[in-house]
Design an enzyme around this catalytic site. Structure first.
Site, PDB file in Angstrom:
ATOM      1  N   ASP A   1       0.723  -1.225   0.033  1.00  0.00           N
ATOM      2  CA  ASP A   1       0.055  -0.053   0.026  1.00  0.00           C
ATOM      3  C   ASP A   1       0.809   1.400  -0.154  1.00  0.00           C
ATOM      4  OD1 ASP A   1      -2.116  -1.591   0.108  1.00  0.00           O
ATOM      5  OD2 ASP A   1      -2.705  -1.194   2.156  1.00  0.00           O
ATOM      6  N   GLU A  30       3.985   1.713  -1.210  1.00  0.00           N
ATOM      7  CA  GLU A  30       4.399   2.028  -2.729  1.00  0.00           C
ATOM      8  C   GLU A  30       3.508   2.355  -3.420  1.00  0.00           C
ATOM      9  OE1 GLU A  30       7.770  -1.393  -3.622  1.00  0.00           O
ATOM     10  OE2 GLU A  30       5.937  -2.358  -2.695  1.00  0.00           O
ATOM     11  N   TYR A  31       2.330   1.902  -3.408  1.00  0.00           N
ATOM     12  CA  TYR A  31       1.193   2.655  -4.298  1.00  0.00           C
ATOM     13  C   TYR A  31       0.799   3.989  -3.972  1.00  0.00           C
ATOM     14  CZ  TYR A  31      -3.515   2.891  -6.548  1.00  0.00           C
ATOM     15  OH  TYR A  31      -4.723   3.478  -7.167  1.00  0.00           O
ATOM     16  N   LYS A  64     -27.769 -14.386 -10.623  1.00  0.00           N
ATOM     17  CA  LYS A  64     -28.676 -13.186 -10.967  1.00  0.00           C
ATOM     18  C   LYS A  64     -28.603 -12.070  -9.890  1.00  0.00           C
ATOM     19  CE  LYS A  64     -33.346 -11.418 -12.368  1.00  0.00           C
ATOM     20  NZ  LYS A  64     -33.347 -10.096 -11.266  1.00  0.00           N
ATOM     21  N   GLU A  93     -23.895  -5.411 -13.560  1.00  0.00           N
ATOM     22  CA  GLU A  93     -24.664  -4.984 -12.360  1.00  0.00           C
ATOM     23  C   GLU A  93     -23.599  -4.205 -11.348  1.00  0.00           C
ATOM     24  OE1 GLU A  93     -28.526  -5.669 -10.953  1.00  0.00           O
ATOM     25  OE2 GLU A  93     -27.657  -6.052 -12.774  1.00  0.00           O
ATOM     26  N   LYS A 146     -36.299 -17.053 -11.029  1.00  0.00           N
ATOM     27  CA  LYS A 146     -36.426 -16.466  -9.649  1.00  0.00           C
ATOM     28  C   LYS A 146     -36.624 -17.116  -8.554  1.00  0.00           C
ATOM     29  CE  LYS A 146     -37.408 -12.101  -9.460  1.00  0.00           C
ATOM     30  NZ  LYS A 146     -36.475 -11.158  -8.876  1.00  0.00           N
ATOM     31  N   CYS A 190     -71.029  -2.308   8.376  1.00  0.00           N
ATOM     32  CA  CYS A 190     -69.971  -1.533   7.968  1.00  0.00           C
ATOM     33  C   CYS A 190     -69.395  -0.965   8.938  1.00  0.00           C
ATOM     34  CB  CYS A 190     -70.708  -0.364   6.946  1.00  0.00           C
ATOM     35  SG  CYS A 190     -69.382   0.877   6.188  1.00  0.00           S
ATOM     36  N   CYS A 239     -71.000  -2.684   1.239  1.00  0.00           N
ATOM     37  CA  CYS A 239     -71.990  -1.717   1.961  1.00  0.00           C
ATOM     38  C   CYS A 239     -72.643  -1.017   1.077  1.00  0.00           C
ATOM     39  CB  CYS A 239     -71.104  -0.812   2.926  1.00  0.00           C
ATOM     40  SG  CYS A 239     -72.072   0.499   3.624  1.00  0.00           S
ATOM     41  N   CYS A 252     -72.613   6.323   3.640  1.00  0.00           N
ATOM     42  CA  CYS A 252     -71.267   5.924   4.045  1.00  0.00           C
ATOM     43  C   CYS A 252     -70.229   6.866   3.833  1.00  0.00           C
ATOM     44  CB  CYS A 252     -71.076   4.592   3.421  1.00  0.00           C
ATOM     45  SG  CYS A 252     -69.774   3.587   3.990  1.00  0.00           S
TER      46      CYS A 252
END
Length: 664
Positions: free
Chosen positions: A32, A34-35, A122, A178, A314, A407, A423, A429
């Site tokens: 890391d 050196e990077y 998937k 994806e 699926k 109802c 109803c 109502c």
């Protein structure tokens, strides 16, 4: 300067290779430290030269907020996949493929090979399309969108460290993949997030559709690529060859790729993928099965929506157990009383589920659902909460769910009709009356401006409005007694109600709220029968002759006008001065007569209502959606998805100028 540029190119190539080794191969060749030293050297050179190569790793750092998303037209279409929910459906798909191949081979000397499938996972993320130019440079990334037009997310994709900014390729390609958020990245993000994410898919989708690139970078997304959707280079002969190309280009690819020669092998691979689903560091929601041979794919072809040579299997939706606390009964505009399950809150797929639909009492009894029982809740297609059944052991202390006999809103006796309860107190109502008034006053119906559900509730509660006809008896003095109704607002509503009396017959028919009758069907009825009296007295046999009217809709219309209360209400409306009219104009021959037309975008010379009236005056049918039966799509400025759908289906597209020229 030339030396510095050469050094920059060298550093960019090295750093990109090291990033590939680290993020994709998981096998770094340098430390890391050196990077970081090489990266810092590149940053200094870019500042000195004021030059940044488009594929420089420094371009991955999100340090800006974008203004908006722009549209991008894909060079190759991104297709959706047909879905199979079980092996029977998958075998049916396989047999269809076999039949086509056998027919082709019986008539052609150039035989297709034996069917061979490739099975992959998937991924449950966000589909992306990356475009690399003839120099191998990533020049554009976009969401799938409609499959034809997506949104430009190039800056967002560049924050994904596994996506190469340059590949060793010398022709234009589009690669589909994806974008995902791993469970590890999800947990790390949530440790410091003020508002924690609820699930991996939303974490990925939200990151890529975020204009704040820093926020996108913070989510540390990953990606898997699996398809070349557009290719100006040598053609691939098989999917295996395509996948090898993707891998050789340094694009991240899932290691799981299995070849199968029959459905038994496919089924085993599906079972294996499902068995490791919980162990993966990312979400999947199924398996993808594709035909390997490219020529066979070409012979199998496409439907309007899907390639026939690929299918998604699926997995069963995720389920969880929770307690059924109560059942709530709600009343709709038609008077139907439907049950809703009230649940002990539970997290399911990153969403808190508190309610679930119970279709009717038959559904409740069939599933043996009881109050206080533990129920199995599934989010069908990972979206809609649904009760699938009960935990049998929990039934001992449970109670039967009783269907209401009255109802829940007006206490009227309910009437059972088939599996549903109704109803019949349509006048008193509240839910029925309020929803009926709102529908009657809506723009597509009587177009009473300034009308809202809150206004309808006040009319019902304070002014005792018990029928649609009562609307036309309201006095301004009465409106002034309502909350937030001053002189001007009251007068405006009175004027709007009075103005609605002169209405076209189709709007009046729609306003009546006949079950299963929308505005289009109302228009078709008027075109066929011309008068209100004719519509009222028509038979079921005559009704089914109307375009798109089947027996169910015909019976709804017939039964509606057989109801004495409804006929009485209509007569009262007419006596109060409501005058629905129908003017049958003589239409001169023109290119749009009898054609189905969809309008999208803003027109210069017509409002949306005006162009609709104009088209109908030409004898055209105006539709709200594009289908294979659409004859024209009239496109204005800033068209929406209807334009894209028209292109997709090959429907004739015309602009406003072309329209005007055709009707001169």
């Amino acid at each position: 300067m030339d030396n510095k540029l050469e050094k920059m190119k060298e550093l960019v190539e090295e750093l990109n290779q090291y990033a590939y080794e680290y993020y994709v191969l998981d096998n770094p060749s340098i430390s890391d430290k050196e990077y970081d030293l090489k990266y810092d050297e590149l940053v200094i050179l870019e500042k000195k030269t004021e030059v940044t190569l488009p594929y420089s790793p420094t371009q991955r750092v999100g340090d800006k907020i974008l203004g908006e998303f722009s549209k991008y037209t894909h060079k190759g279409r991104l297709w959706s996949l047909d879905k199979a929910q079980n092996m029977e459906q998958l075998i049916e798909w396989h047999n269809r493929n076999l039949k086509v191949i056998e027919q082709y081979n019986s008539m052609s000397e150039d035989k297709l090979p034996e069917l061979r499938y490739i099975v992959t996972k998937k991924f449950d993320g966000l589909t992306v399309n990356c475009t690399y130019d003839e120099n191998g440079i990533l020049i554009k990334s976009a969401t799938r969108g409609t499959g034809i037009i997506g949104e430009d997310i190039t800056a967002q994709i560049k924050t994904i460290k596994t996506v190469p900014l340059k590949i060793k390729n010398n022709h234009v390609i589009e690669v589909h993949g994806e974008a995902i958020m791993t469970k590890t990245a999800f947990e790390e993000y949530n440790k410091a997030a003020q508002v924690p994410l609820k699930n991996l898919r939303n974490g990925a989708a939200g990151a890529l559709r975020n204009l704040d690139i820093k926020e996108t970078a913070r989510r540390n997304l990953s990606a898997f690529f699996y398809d070349v959707g557009y290719n100006e280079g040598p053609e691939f002969k098989s999917y295996r060859e395509m996948m090898n190309f993707i891998k050789n280009m340094g694009l991240p690819q899932d290691k799981y790729i299995k070849e199968c020669t029959n459905m038994e092998e496919v089924e085993k691979e599906i079972e294996y993928i499902e068995s490791i689903r919980g162990e993966l560091d990312y979400d999947i929601d199924g398996a993808v099965i594709v035909v390997d041979d490219i020529k066979t794919r070409e012979i199998l072809g496409y439907t309007i929506k899907f390639p026939k040579w690929a299918i998604a299997y699926k997995f069963e939706a995720k389920e969880i157990t929770t307690k059924l606390l109560d059942v709530e009964w709600n009343v709709g505009r038609s008077g139907r009383v439907t049950p809703t399950a009230l649940l002990e809150p539970v997290e399911l797929g990153g969403v808190t589920v508190k309610r679930a639909t119970l279709n009717n009492m038959d559904d409740i009894k069939r599933k043996n659902v009881k109050l206080g029982a533990k129920v199995l809740v599934r989010r069908s297609n990972d979206v809609i909460p649904e009760i699938m059944g009960v935990v049998e052991e929990s039934l001992e202390e449970s109670e039967e769910i009783q269907a209401p006999d009255r109802c829940p809103y007006c206490n009227s006796h309910l009437v059972q009709n088939g599996v549903h309860y109704y109803c019949e107190n349509t006048l008193s109502c509240k839910p029925q009356m309020v929803k009926s008034i709102v529908h009657f006053a809506s723009r597509e119906a009587m177009n009473i401006a300034g009308f809202s559900e809150k206004t309808a509730e006040q009319l019902f509660e304070k002014l005792d409005i018990k029928s649609i006809a009562d609307l036309y008896k309201i006095k301004k003095e009465e409106l002034l007694t309502l909350e937030k109704f001053k002189d001007k607002k009251s007068q405006n509503l009175i004027d709007a109600i009075q103005n609605s009396k002169n209405c076209d017959l189709a709007s009046f028919i729609y306003a009546l709220g006949i079950p299963n009758v929308g505005k289009k069907t109302a228009n078709d009825l008027v075109m066929k029968f011309k008068t209100l009296e004719s519509i009222k007295n028509t038979t079921i046999e005559q009704l089914v002759e109307v375009p798109d009217v089947g027996e169910i809709v015909a019976k709804s219309i017939y039964d509606f006008f057989e109801d004495e209360k409804i006929i009485s209400n209509i007569e009262e409306l007419l006596n109060l001065g409501v005058k629905p009219y129908y003017e049958e104009e003589r239409i001169d021959e023109n290119p749009f007569m009898g054609k189905t037309i969809v309008v999208t975008g803003s027109l210069n010379n017509y409002s949306r209502g005006e162009i609709k009236d104009k088209l109908q005056s030409l004898g055209a049918k105006v539709s709200s959606s594009v289908s294979k039966n659409t004859d024209y799509v009239l496109v204005g400025e800033k068209p929406g998805s209807k334009y894209e759908k028209a292109i997709e289906l090959g429907v004739k597209v015309i602009n406003e100028e072309e329209f005007s020229n055709k009707i001169k």
